[in-house]
Design a protein around this motif. Structure first.
Motif, short mmCIF file in Angstrom:
data_model
loop_
_atom_site.label_atom_id
_atom_site.label_comp_id
_atom_site.label_asym_id
_atom_site.label_seq_id
_atom_site.Cartn_x
_atom_site.Cartn_y
_atom_site.Cartn_z
N UNK A 250 40.40 69.45 90.30
CA UNK A 250 40.32 70.21 89.06
C UNK A 250 40.27 69.28 87.86
N UNK B 220 47.97 77.24 83.26
CA UNK B 220 46.93 78.16 83.74
C UNK B 220 45.95 77.39 84.63
N UNK C 120 42.43 77.84 86.50
CA UNK C 120 41.25 78.69 86.68
C UNK C 120 40.64 78.36 88.04
N UNK D 70 43.04 70.22 81.03
CA UNK D 70 42.99 70.20 79.56
C UNK D 70 44.39 70.54 79.09
N UNK E 202 35.09 76.39 90.06
CA UNK E 202 34.69 77.14 88.86
C UNK E 202 33.54 76.42 88.16
N UNK F 238 46.79 72.59 76.76
CA UNK F 238 46.83 73.75 75.86
C UNK F 238 48.07 73.70 74.99
N UNK F 239 48.19 74.68 74.15
CA UNK F 239 49.31 74.71 73.21
C UNK F 239 50.65 74.89 73.94
N UNK F 240 50.62 75.69 75.02
CA UNK F 240 51.87 75.99 75.72
C UNK F 240 51.90 75.47 77.14
N UNK F 241 51.03 74.58 77.48
CA UNK F 241 51.01 74.05 78.84
C UNK F 241 49.61 73.61 79.22
N UNK F 242 49.50 73.23 80.48
CA UNK F 242 48.24 72.69 80.97
C UNK F 242 47.24 73.78 81.33
N UNK F 243 45.95 73.47 81.14
CA UNK F 243 44.89 74.36 81.61
C UNK F 243 44.10 73.57 82.65
N UNK F 244 44.05 74.09 83.87
CA UNK F 244 43.32 73.39 84.92
C UNK F 244 42.12 74.22 85.33
N UNK F 245 40.97 73.60 85.34
CA UNK F 245 39.75 74.30 85.76
C UNK F 245 39.30 73.69 87.08
N UNK F 246 39.25 74.50 88.11
CA UNK F 246 38.91 73.98 89.44
C UNK F 246 37.44 73.55 89.49
N UNK G 90 31.07 76.25 77.80
CA UNK G 90 31.99 77.26 78.33
C UNK G 90 33.30 76.67 78.85
N UNK G 91 33.25 75.46 79.41
CA UNK G 91 34.48 74.90 79.99
C UNK G 91 35.16 73.90 79.06
N UNK G 92 34.44 73.42 78.07
CA UNK G 92 35.05 72.48 77.11
C UNK G 92 35.34 71.12 77.72
N UNK H 265 47.93 81.95 77.75
CA UNK H 265 49.20 81.26 77.54
C UNK H 265 50.03 81.95 76.46
#
Lengths: 182, 129
Positions: free
Chosen positions: A77, B112, B114, A80, A93, A82-90, A154-156, B92
Motif C-alpha cells: 500500500x 483509514x 482503502x 499518506x 485500489x 491525514x489530519x487524524x491518522x494515516x491513510x493507506x491506499x492498497x 484521484x489518489x493524490x 477520519x
C-alpha cells in the motif's frame, strides 16, 4: 490473498492435520502399541505411491505459502498522512484506477496493470491488447498520460513511470503466456 | 478484548464494549459520501452470508490506549471517481466526531485503509444481493 490461495491454504492445513495424526500414530506404534491397519497398508507396494504424491504436493504448497509470506513482508500500500491518522491506499485500489483509466483510451481492447513502488513514486507496468489499425505509439503515449494524470488526481500520489507493453492485437489468437515488461 | 471500564459511579460501573465503538465507527464511515462500504475479512464475509445478517462492525478495529482514549483502524472500499484523500479525510473527521460525541472517548487516531474501488455496476449487484 486470492480465493485460490485460500483454498490451497485449507488443503495445506488438512495435509498438516493428516501428517500430525500419522505422526502421533507412528509414535504410539513405536512405544509398543500395535501399528494401525492403515499404516501397514501404506507400506504395501502400490499404495505408497499415493502418499508420495500427497507428500510432494504438501511440500510444494508449503513452499508456495512460505514464498507468499516472504513477499508479503513488503507493504502492499501507499501511505499518506491525514489530519487524524494515516491513510493507506492498497496497490489493488491503484491498479483498479489505472485499469479504468487505461481502458478508456481509444484503441485499447484489453488492459491490465501491476503496481510497484519506485524511487520517486509509483511505477505502473501495463499490458495492452490493442485494436487493429491503431497507431500504437500514440495509443501508448495516451495510456501513459491518462494513467498518470488519473491516478495522481484521484489518489493524490506521485506516479514516476507508466511502462506500456503492447502485448497483442485484438482479433489475433491470444497467446497463452502472459508476458510483462519489468 | 475486554470491555472498556468507562466510568464508576456509586450505583455501579459503566462499561463500553469495543463492538459498540466498532459499530459507531462503521456507521459513521459508511455515511460519508464516496464510501461504498466496509471491507472485512474473508471469514467475516462467509459468516455474514451464512447468518444473513449485516455485520456493522465489519472492517473496524479499535485499540484502547490510555484512560478513555482509543485509536481506530478502518478498511473501506470507495466509489469509483471520488478523490481518495478527500474522502478519507472526511471519514477520519466523521468517525472521530461520532465516537467522541456518542461515547465521550477521546480518539487519538483514525487510520483509514482503502482496499478497493467499487464501480457503479458492481455496487448495483451488491445491493440486489
Amino acid at each position: 490473498m486470492t480465493v485460490l490461495d485460500r483454498l490451497l491454504l485449507v488443503l495445506l492445513a488438512l495435509a498438516g492435520v493428516i501428517a500430525g495424526v500419522g505422526a502421533i500414530l507412528l509414535g504410539v506404534a513405536a512405544t509398543g502399541g500395535a501399528p494401525p491397519a492403515w499404516l501397514l497398508s501404506v507400506l504395501v507396494p502400490g499404495t505408497a505411491v499415493y502418499w508420495w504424491i500427497g507428500g510432494v504436493i504438501s511440500v510444494l504448497l508449503g513452499l508456495r505459502f512460505l514464498a507468499y509470506r516472504l513477499r508479503a513482508a513488503e507493504p502492499e500500500h501507499v501511505s499518506l498522512s491525514g489530519e487524524h491518522g494515516q491513510i493507506r491506499i492498497s496497490y489493488e485500489t491503484l491498479r483498479q484506477l489505472a485499469v479504468r483509466a487505461g481502458r478508456g483510451i481509444k484503441g485499447v481492447h484489453e488492459f491490465d496493470a501491476r503496481v510497484r513502488m519506485g524511487q520517486a513514486g509509483l511505477v505502473f507496468y501495463t499490458r495492452v491488447r490493442a485494436h487493429p489499425d491503431t497507431d500504437l505509439a500514440q495509443m501508448s503515449r495516451d495510456v501513459q498520460t491518462a494513467v498518470k494524470q488519473y491516478v495522481e488526481r484521484t489518489a493524490g500520489v506521485a506516479v514516476e513511470r507508466v511502462i506500456v507493453q503492447v502485448a497483442d492485437i485484438a482479433g489475433s489468437a491470444p497467446r497463452s503466456a502472459r508476458a510483462w515488461v519489468e | 478484548m475486554d470491555d472498556l471500564d468507562f466510568q464508576s459511579t456509586e450505583l455501579g460501573k459503566i462499561q463500553i464494549a469495543d463492538e459498540v465503538i466498532q459499530v459507531i465507527a462503521g456507521l459513521a464511515a459508511t455515511e460519508v459520501p464516496g464510501v461504498a462500504g466496509m471491507s472485512g475479512t474473508f471469514a467475516g464475509g462467509i459468516t455474514e452470508s451464512l447468518l444473513g445478517r449485516k455485520n456493522l462492525a465489519k472492517g473496524v478495529r479499535v485499540q484502547f490506549t490510555e484512560d478513555k482514549r482509543c485509536s481506530v483502524e478502518l478498511s473501506v472500499s470507495l466509489q469509483f471517481g471520488v478523490n481518495i484523500p478527500e474522502v478519507c479525510l472526511a471519514v477520519q473527521e466523521n468517525v472521530k466526531q461520532a465516537i467522541e460525541s456518542m461515547t465521550g472517548l477521546a480518539v487519538d487516531a483514525v487510520h483509514v485503509h482503502v482496499t478497493g474501488v467499487v464501480f457503479q455496476a458492481e455496487k448495483g449487484r451488491g445491493d440486489l444481493a
